[in-house]
Design a protein around this motif. Structure first.
Motif, PDB file in Angstrom:
ATOM      1  N   TYR A 595       0.827  -1.194   0.000  1.00 18.71           N
ATOM      2  CA  TYR A 595       0.000   0.000   0.000  1.00 18.71           C
ATOM      3  C   TYR A 595       0.872   1.258   0.000  1.00 18.71           C
ATOM      4  CZ  TYR A 595      -3.788   3.178   1.231  1.00 18.71           C
ATOM      5  OH  TYR A 595      -4.694   4.194   1.218  1.00 18.71           O
ATOM      6  N   MET A 596       1.881   1.241   0.829  1.00 16.58           N
ATOM      7  CA  MET A 596       2.713   2.428   0.957  1.00 16.58           C
ATOM      8  C   MET A 596       3.572   2.675  -0.284  1.00 16.58           C
ATOM      9  SD  MET A 596       1.617   3.728   3.553  1.00 16.58           S
ATOM     10  CE  MET A 596       2.391   4.859   4.677  1.00 16.58           C
ATOM     11  N   THR A 597       4.016   1.617  -0.943  1.00 18.42           N
ATOM     12  CA  THR A 597       4.859   1.808  -2.135  1.00 18.42           C
ATOM     13  C   THR A 597       4.141   2.641  -3.189  1.00 18.42           C
ATOM     14  OG1 THR A 597       5.129  -0.552  -1.848  1.00 18.42           O
ATOM     15  CG2 THR A 597       6.558   0.507  -3.453  1.00 18.42           C
ATOM     16  N   GLN A 598       2.824   2.509  -3.250  1.00 17.70           N
ATOM     17  CA  GLN A 598       2.063   3.280  -4.229  1.00 17.70           C
ATOM     18  C   GLN A 598       2.325   4.759  -4.090  1.00 17.70           C
ATOM     19  OE1 GLN A 598      -2.131   1.862  -5.094  1.00 17.70           O
ATOM     20  NE2 GLN A 598      -1.965   1.771  -2.891  1.00 17.70           N
ATOM     21  N   PHE A 599       2.552   5.171  -2.857  1.00 11.16           N
ATOM     22  CA  PHE A 599       2.752   6.603  -2.605  1.00 11.16           C
ATOM     23  C   PHE A 599       4.220   6.956  -2.586  1.00 11.16           C
ATOM     24  CE2 PHE A 599      -1.147   5.187  -0.642  1.00 11.16           C
ATOM     25  CZ  PHE A 599      -2.055   6.032  -1.218  1.00 11.16           C
ATOM     26  N   ARG A 600       5.037   5.982  -2.999  1.00 14.46           N
ATOM     27  CA  ARG A 600       6.477   6.199  -3.016  1.00 14.46           C
ATOM     28  C   ARG A 600       6.987   6.611  -1.635  1.00 14.46           C
ATOM     29  NH1 ARG A 600       5.829   3.854  -6.815  1.00 14.46           N
ATOM     30  NH2 ARG A 600       6.619   4.162  -8.919  1.00 14.46           N
ATOM     31  N   VAL A 601       6.348   6.065  -0.624  1.00 12.12           N
ATOM     32  CA  VAL A 601       6.790   6.364   0.720  1.00 12.12           C
ATOM     33  C   VAL A 601       7.495   5.119   1.226  1.00 12.12           C
ATOM     34  CG1 VAL A 601       6.088   6.930   3.046  1.00 12.12           C
ATOM     35  CG2 VAL A 601       4.830   7.838   1.098  1.00 12.12           C
ATOM     36  N   ARG A 602       8.733   5.259   1.580  1.00 13.36           N
ATOM     37  CA  ARG A 602       9.416   4.103   2.141  1.00 13.36           C
ATOM     38  C   ARG A 602       8.783   3.788   3.479  1.00 13.36           C
ATOM     39  NH1 ARG A 602      13.872   7.045   1.472  1.00 13.36           N
ATOM     40  NH2 ARG A 602      14.697   6.991  -0.643  1.00 13.36           N
TER      41      ARG A 602
END
Lengths: 608, 624
Positions: A595-602
């Motif tokens: 889910y978080m990768t979608q937002f390019r948030v490590r």
């Protein structure tokens, strides 16, 4: 007629790529017998052909004899009335020969094409009954090649080879017999020189054959190169490789030219060189015959008759020499076709399979293991439950096994161990047709047939009416754009729906699934995106389609499955997490990472 | 062996020969390539004529055999005649083989000339030209059309004049031997012509219809196979079977009608020969009985009679070949006549590629595709104004058809702008030589194409001078090293045709590595991470950022995640640039951007707080 047309004398059968059965060692006789059974199938016709053939061969032996008689009569300055009688007999026999030869040709063509028709229809029908694992193993191109190239080789055998084989055998038998009846000495001379001619023909064939095989290889290299380069021409251009690409093609093309020239020359040499042999043979017959005629054994007419016979024997003998290759090729092709025909579906209905009685759609997976190839497990020990009407989301990295889970739900494949039940019924005991009719699927690739829009919708259910289809299209938000097509619902879709946008194709497949009116649903979300307005229309359509039904959704965008009653996060064939969006987010595991990768948030950046 | 055509530069000659609308105008135009080959042509036809003549001479010897040998009881004449027959046969064979050799040299030389010339011509074309010709169409012209031309040339040299030679000589022989029966010879020739005409009339169309029926069968087959999931999902196997039975039946009928017609062919010609011979015996017999002629002449005449029919039939057979060769030749010329849309300007000046910084400016750039007639079919891009600084990361976002891919294609001048201009470091791209432009811009195209060869060769592609470290670095940045290093042969692993032994995602990653390999000042990744899952894509982007920090990086994407962290996101809709800015800016200012964002990633207010707020310090861009 002179045989000047160059033909590829023999395509080397080894060049053919064997797919599933690359083992080219086939049992020749049983394969051929099975192949011929398609021709002999129409027994009456077959017998008719044999009768016609025998008659025409007998007549073709009679005609030179009559002509020899006429020449003798002229030479002896005989009776003009008798000459007229012989001339009329020749004309009559020729007319009869014409009818017999024509009709036998015609009927052989019928038998051949009819046999091919049954073979290819049987092949197609059989392929339709095979399970998906067949299609996994054999790329479409491979199956296409069976159905086109192999059938083509068989066609070549049926419509040419078989005719030649029958005609040649009978011609040889009849003419040799007649020659011995007429004059033993000349018959022996003709037959003694025959092997020389056959030898020359075979020898030339042996030179030309490999040359053509080599040409085929070079040609397919060059064509393959061009196909690849043209398909990737923009890449070549983008990297400025045009000249290099041209140079490579020139090398290949020159190779084709040189081997082609050799092969063609070898093929073209066959006829003149065989002619030398034949003419020499006739000169010898003329020599010996003339000497015997001078000695008063017979008139010169008999010599002419024998020269004609020797000419008539030429092509049958040559054909018999080459026919072996045709037969070998046909047998190799037939063996590959039969290999498919003999393959049974791996997923079969149980002897007394029940139809699925779908009530609410309560699905339970218990300890399900699955492998496409023995020993390489794709799914391991998976258990989960979908309550009636629930939406189940599946997510995970590429190759995790998401699609496999839905593939086994409708028995495209059978599980290795464990059970899947729908409303308490084990799917292994149910008929495949009833499963698929009641569990609808909207697949990733929006596949449409080149047919009208209406027929594409009707495809979903036999007997669906126009009204039902239009109602479904409205539900799926497809009606508006369909009405804007040139002929509305009667618009022909080009190959795979290429004249529609991707979004439109997706809406049509949703409408199609609605026509089927399934009670449960499988959705494999398309990866590529459409504009946001279309996206909304599609999502609306999907929501209406899923309403109240147990549904399984494979998501590429996690926002689609966020509201699922249960989300299954799958990794390496194992369901590693299941729960609602909120539960899985709180769990901070695989789903959270995805889910978080979608937002390019490590992940660590977000948490810490 | 010398192939009897011009050297390849002759393609240029071919293009400068406007020929009117005459019969076989394409073949006439093709004649240019045989300039200087008049000699070989005349030799080949002389060989053919001699071969025909000798064939008749051998037949004429039969007359000597009968008249002077058998009827006179002279064994010596019989023996010498037989020896002569064999001797002449040998000489005739040499002439026939000589003619064949020339036919082959002409035919294969022509095919090679056209194949290489046409292929090289295609290599000079631009994207716009390639859009108008489909790959399959080009391939058909390069293979079966050229093959048709080759066949026509082959048969032309081999057979075209055989029948006329034969007819002339046969008539001459008839006049010489048996003038009283010349009428019979002529009647037979006329009958043969009439019969051939009726037998072959419409056959060509039947074969075309058969081919179409075959295509129909293949289409149904192809569809049923490609759509097998749909067939099975809706349980329509039975329907497919019926559909196939129908087209298969059509094929059966279509295959039978020419086969039935051809079944008449040989028997009918034989009937003519037999009947003609019967007439010859009767009328000739009368002459012999009346003492005006002799048996030998009749025997010769009857042989000549049956020899004339073959070449006539062959001639009738090759005419369709000539016609389809002519049509094919025309289709090949269509490619040779195509004008490349984009050519280097005469004013183009080379630059030092290593000095290029990668500053890209679009000034009022508008663009529209051209149709076959060269007319613009409406604007795909309208007045784009955009400045991209060296080292920046730019994301282009928009739906299919919004023009984002077209926009980046203007930078390496794959297409020319209609109005306005595109500059790199202040130089109009139209003033750069294309070769250099393609070194400046490294691009992974929308369709990731690999070529057969090795992995290494695919990454090197345009730069054979790169060393292994550079290759591996590029592959690592593209996340390709992870799977390449697991193959036993590593970078020497074979790539099969069109890269089918790699998955879609692997192909994309190799294509990216290829774009990165030479470290160009500008990198464009045109939707080339679409087959990767989010995690892999994120990894690739981060690595590219590290490797290519000073290069200008352009990402074209449909997935919003791909462009989220760019220095600048350019949002396009229907060819217009509707918003430009960072994610943080656009989410506030552009309703369309926000709509796309929410439709792909979910409602903003449902997201964890850290994400919903402008991305804190997550930008990939560095040097801007």
């Amino acid at each position: 007629m002179s045989e000047t047309t160059p033909k590829p004398v023999a395509k080397d059968p080894r060049r053919r790529k064997g797919g599933a059965d690359s083992d080219e060692r086939i049992e020749l006789v049983p394969t051929l017998r099975r192949l011929l059974s398609y021709v002999v199938h129409r027994r009456a016709r077959f017998i008719l052909v044999i009768v016609l053939l025998i008659t025409s061969v007998l007549l073709s032996a009679l005609l030179p004899y009559l002509m020899g008689r006429a020449v003798d009569l002229i030479g002896a300055r005989g009776d003009l009335d008798e000459l007229a009688r012989i001339a009329l007999t020749i004309t009559g026999a020729a007319a009869l020969y014409w009818i017999c030869a024509w009709q036998s040709n015609r009927n052989i063509q019928f038998l051949a094409q009819d046999a091919l028709f049954r073979l290819r229809t049987e092949l197609f029908d059989h392929i339709q009954t095979l399970s998906l694992n067949f299609y996994d193993r054999q790329p479409i191109g491979e199956i296409m090649s069976r159905a086109t190239n192999d059938i083509d080789t068989i066609d070549n055998f049926f419509s040419r080879g078989l005719n030649q084989l029958l005609t040649a055998t009978m011609t040889i038998v009849v003419i040799v017999t007649v020659m011995f009846i007429l004059n033993v000495t000349l018959a022996v001379i003709t037959l003694v020189t025959m092997p020389i001619m056959l030898g020359v023909a075979l020898f030339m064939g042996r030179i030309a054959g490999p040359a053509f095989a080599q040409l085929q290889a070079k040609l397919s290299d060059a064509n393959g190169f061009m196909e690849e380069a043209l398909a990737g021409n923009k890449t070549i251009l983008a990297y400025g490789q045009q000249r290099q690409s041209g140079d490579s093609l020139e090398d290949l093309s020159v190779g084709v030219r040189d081997t082609g020239a050799k092969a063609m020359l070898a093929a073209l040499s066959v006829t003149p060189i065989v002619n030398v042999a034949q003419n020499s043979q006739q000169a010898i017959i003329a020599l010996v015959g003339s000497i015997m005629a001078i000695q008063g054994e017979f008139g010169f007419g008999t010599v002419l008759t024998f020269i004609t016979y020797s000419g008539q024997l030429q092509s049958p003998v040559q054909q018999l020499g080459q026919i072996y290759n045709t037969i070998l090729q046909a047998a190799a092709g037939a063996a590959r076709v039969f290999a498919i025909l003999d393959e049974g579906p791996t997923v079969q209905d149980a002897p007394r399979a029940q139809d699925l009685q779908l009530k609410g759609g309560h699905v339970v997976f218990t300890d399900v293991d699955f492998s496409y190839v023995k020993g390489r497990k794709i799914l391991r020990g998976n258990s989960f439950e979908a309550l009636p009407g629930q939406k189940i989301g599946l997510c995970g990295p590429t190759g995790a096994g998401k699609s496999t889970i839905i593939n086994i739900l409708t028995r495209y494949y059978d599980v290795d161990s464990g059970t899947i039940t729908i409303d308490g019924q084990n799917i292994a005991t149910l008929s495949q047709a009833s499963l698929r009719q009641q569990i609808g699927a909207v697949l990733q690739e929006a596949f449409l047939f080149s047919d009208t829009v209406m027929n594409n919708l009707k495809y979903a259910r036999e007997g669906a009416t126009d009204e039902e289809c239009i109602a479904a299209a409205k539900e799926a938000n497809a009606h508006d754009f369909i009405m804007q097509l040139p002929q509305g619902y009667d618009t022909m879709l080009t190959e795979r729906g290429a004249n529609l946008s991707q979004g439109q194709r997706q809406m049509l497949t949703i409408a199609r699934a609605m026509v089927a009116n399934p009670k449960m649903l499988i959705l494999d979300e398309a990866t590529s995106n459409v504009d946001t307005r279309t996206e909304k229309l599609i999502q609306e359509g999907l929501l209406r389609l899923m309403e109240g039904k147990t549904s399984f959704v494979i998501a590429h965008r996690l926002s689609t499955i966020r509201d699922s009653a249960r989300i299954l996060a799958i990794k390496d064939g194992v369901i590693v997490e299941q729960g609602t969006h909120e539960e899985l987010m709180a769990h901070k595991g695989l789903y959270y990472d995805l889910y978080m990768t979608q937002f390019r948030v490590r992940p660590e950046a977000a948490t810490g | 062996m010398r192939y009897v055509v011009q050297p390849l530069e002759g393609v240029l000659l071919l293009r400068k020969q406007p020929i009117g609308d005459s019969m076989y105008k394409n073949f006439r135009r093709l004649l240019v390539i045989y300039k200087g080959a008049r000699g070989p042509f005349i030799v080949s036809q002389t060989f053919l004529a001699f071969s025909v003549l000798l064939n008749l001479a051998i037949v004429a010897l039969n007359g000597t055999l009968v008249n002077d040998g058998v009827q006179q009881g002279n064994i010596e004449v019989v023996i010498s005649t037989a020896v002569w027959m064999i001797g002449l046969t040998l000489i005739q064979t040499i002439f026939a083989l000589g003619n064949s050799l020339y036919a082959v040299l002409f035919a294969e030389g022509t095919a090679n000339f056209l194949r290489v010339g046409t292929y090289r011509k295609i290599q000079t074309l631009s994207f716009g030209n390639l859009d108008r010709f489909r790959t399959s169409d080009l391939l058909v012209r390069l293979t079966s059309d050229i093959n048709n031309v080759k066949q026509a040339v082959l048969y032309g040299i081999l057979l075209l004049f055989q029948a006329p030679f034969m007819i002339v000589m046969a008539v001459a022989m008839a006049i010489f031997l048996l003038p009283s029966l010349l009428w019979l010879m002529i009647v037979i020739m006329v009958v043969v012509s009439v019969v051939l005409f009726f037998l072959l009339r419409g056959v060509q169309q039947m074969f075309v219809a058969r081919q179409q029926a075959l295509d129909g069968v293949n289409n149904v087959l192809q569809e049923a196979l490609a759509g097998v999931r749909v067939v099975k999902a809706f349980v329509r196997e039975r329907f497919e079977m019926q559909r196939f039975a129908k087209v298969s039946n059509t094929w059966l009928d279509a295959a039978l009608s020419p086969a039935y017609r051809m079944a008449l062919f040989v028997p009918s010609l034989q009937l003519i020969v037999y009947t003609g011979t019967a007439a010859l015996y009767y009328f000739g017999g009368q002459g012999v009985f009346g003492g005006t002629t002799n048996l030998g002449e009749i025997v010769v005449f009857s042989n000549v009679l049956s020899m004339v029919v073959g070449p006539m039939a062959m001639l009738a057979f090759i005419i369709p070949f000539l016609e389809s060769g002519e049509a094919s030749c025309g289709r090949v010329f269509e490619i040779l006549d195509e004008e490349a849309e984009i050519q280097d300007r005469s004013t183009a000046k080379p630059v030092d590629v290593s000095n290029i910084k990668g500053r890209i400016v679009f000034e009022n750039a508008s663009f529209g595709y051209r149709d076959r007639a060269g007319k613009t079919t409406g604007l795909v891009l309208e007045k784009i104004n955009l400045t991209i600084e060296p080292g920046q990361t730019i994301g282009f976002l928009g739906a299919t058809g919004s023009g984002k891919s077209t926009l980046v294609n203007l930078i390496p001048r794959f297409y020319d702008v209609l109005e306005g201009k595109v500059t790199i470091d202040g130089i109009n791209v139209c003033d750069l030589p294309q070769r250099q432009l393609h070194q400046i811009v490294g691009m992974a195209l929308q369709e990731s194409v690999l070529f057969s060869g090795t992995v290494r060769a695919n990454i090197l592609f345009s730069r054979p001078d790169l060393d292994d470290d550079e290759i591996v670095a590029a592959a690592q940045a593209a996340d390709a090293d992870s799977f390449v290093s697991r193959i036993p042969e590593q970078y020497d692993a074979p790539v099969s045709r069109r890269g089918t032994n790699f998955s879609g995602g692997q192909r994309q990653r190799l294509a990216i590595a290829r774009a990165l390999a030479s470290r160009p000042p500008i990198v464009i990744l045109d939707d080339s991470t679409s087959a990767l899952d989010m995690a892999t894509e994120a990894r690739v982007q981060e690595a590219v950022q590290g490797l290519m920090s000073s290069s200008t990086k352009l990402y074209v994407a449909q997935r919003i995640s791909t462009v989220l962290t760019a220095d600048k996101i350019v949002l396009l809709e229907h060819g217009r640039q509707v918003a430009v800015g960072t994610h943080a800016e656009l989410i506030q200012t552009s309703p369309l951007y926000r709509e796309i964002y929410e439709s792909q990633l979910g409602k903003l207010d449902e997201q964890p707080e850290r994400i919903a707020s402008p991305l804190a310090g997550q930008s990939m861009g560095g040097t801007a």
